[in-house]
Design a protein around this motif. Structure first.
Motif, short mmCIF file in Angstrom:
data_model
loop_
_atom_site.label_atom_id
_atom_site.label_comp_id
_atom_site.label_asym_id
_atom_site.label_seq_id
_atom_site.Cartn_x
_atom_site.Cartn_y
_atom_site.Cartn_z
N GLU A 119 28.70 68.71 61.69
CA GLU A 119 29.51 67.49 61.94
C GLU A 119 30.82 67.79 62.55
N GLU A 120 31.30 69.02 62.33
CA GLU A 120 32.38 69.68 63.44
C GLU A 120 32.26 69.90 64.46
N VAL A 121 30.85 69.92 64.98
CA VAL A 121 30.25 70.51 65.99
C VAL A 121 30.95 69.33 67.05
N TYR A 122 29.97 68.95 65.75
CA TYR A 122 29.87 67.15 66.29
C TYR A 122 30.96 66.42 67.36
N CYS A 123 31.93 66.63 66.27
CA CYS A 123 33.61 65.84 66.42
C CYS A 123 34.60 67.25 67.42
N THR A 124 34.42 67.87 67.20
CA THR A 124 34.83 69.08 68.43
C THR A 124 34.58 67.95 69.54
N MET A 125 32.98 68.52 69.73
CA MET A 125 32.33 67.75 71.26
C MET A 125 32.11 66.56 71.58
N ILE A 126 32.43 65.89 70.55
CA ILE A 126 32.53 64.18 70.99
C ILE A 126 33.61 63.86 71.45
N SER A 127 35.00 64.39 70.92
CA SER A 127 35.94 64.69 71.35
C SER A 127 36.70 65.26 72.47
N CYS A 128 35.76 65.86 73.20
CA CYS A 128 36.19 66.12 74.10
C CYS A 128 35.38 65.59 75.45
N PHE A 129 34.53 65.15 74.97
CA PHE A 129 33.78 64.06 75.97
C PHE A 129 34.53 63.04 76.09
N ILE A 130 34.95 62.68 74.86
CA ILE A 130 35.88 60.59 75.08
C ILE A 130 37.24 61.37 76.11
N LYS A 131 37.31 62.20 75.69
CA LYS A 131 38.37 63.17 76.69
C LYS A 131 38.27 62.55 78.15
N GLN A 132 36.36 63.68 78.47
CA GLN A 132 36.67 63.25 79.60
C GLN A 132 35.61 62.14 80.47
N GLU A 133 35.53 61.11 79.65
CA GLU A 133 34.91 60.06 80.00
C GLU A 133 36.01 59.04 80.43
N LEU A 134 37.29 59.46 79.26
CA LEU A 134 38.29 58.62 80.10
C LEU A 134 39.07 58.94 81.57
N VAL A 135 38.39 60.40 81.76
CA VAL A 135 38.84 60.51 82.95
C VAL A 135 38.54 59.45 84.05
N ASP A 136 37.11 59.80 83.67
CA ASP A 136 36.48 59.24 84.79
C ASP A 136 36.12 58.38 84.34
N HIS A 137 36.29 57.29 83.57
CA HIS A 137 36.89 54.98 83.21
C HIS A 137 37.70 55.49 83.93
N ALA A 138 38.69 56.16 83.92
CA ALA A 138 40.52 56.72 85.22
C ALA A 138 40.24 55.30 86.37
N LYS A 139 39.14 56.27 86.24
CA LYS A 139 38.95 57.04 88.38
C LYS A 139 37.91 55.50 88.82
N ILE A 140 37.29 55.14 87.59
CA ILE A 140 36.08 54.15 88.31
C ILE A 140 36.98 52.68 88.37
N ASN A 141 38.10 52.48 87.63
CA ASN A 141 39.50 51.37 87.43
C ASN A 141 40.32 51.40 88.54
N ILE A 142 40.19 52.67 88.98
CA ILE A 142 41.64 52.65 89.77
C ILE A 142 41.56 51.44 91.62
#
Length: 97
Positions: free
Chosen positions: A74-97
């Motif tokens: 759980e701790e590994v996945y929570c960390t990984m998911i949190s990091c990927f969400i941060k990256q996905e927010l950046v990617d999503h923002a670029k798409i919706n510019i």
């Protein structure tokens, strides 16, 4: 079945081999996360707390099935998911510019 190592060097060699595979798989996962950003309408879709909760529960169950401490998984996945969400927010923002 895991082989019995005869030295700490052999243990480390096996761990290093596994770690290389894990990084490769994280890289592959990253590519799919990047694609997922294209299908999400807004940042709430990216954060998807109910989806995160379901994923964590799924992997806790997989941990039990594989005789590994589910708290570690759980701790590994929570960390990984949190990091990927941060990256996905950046990617999503670029798409919706």
């Amino acid at each position: 079945m895991i082989k019995e190592c005869k030295s700490i060097a052999e243990v480390r060699e096996n761990i290093d081999s596994i770690d290389r595979k894990i990084v490769k798989l994280i890289s592959e996962r990253s590519e799919f996360v990047e694609q997922a950003a294209k299908f999400k309408k807004d940042t709430e879709d990216v954060k998807a707390p109910k989806r995160v909760e379901a994923v964590i529960e799924k992997f806790r169950n997989i941990a039990y099935e594989n005789d590994v401490n589910p708290d570690i998984v759980e701790e590994v996945y929570c960390t990984m998911i949190s990091c990927f969400i941060k990256q996905e927010l950046v990617d999503h923002a670029k798409i919706n510019i």
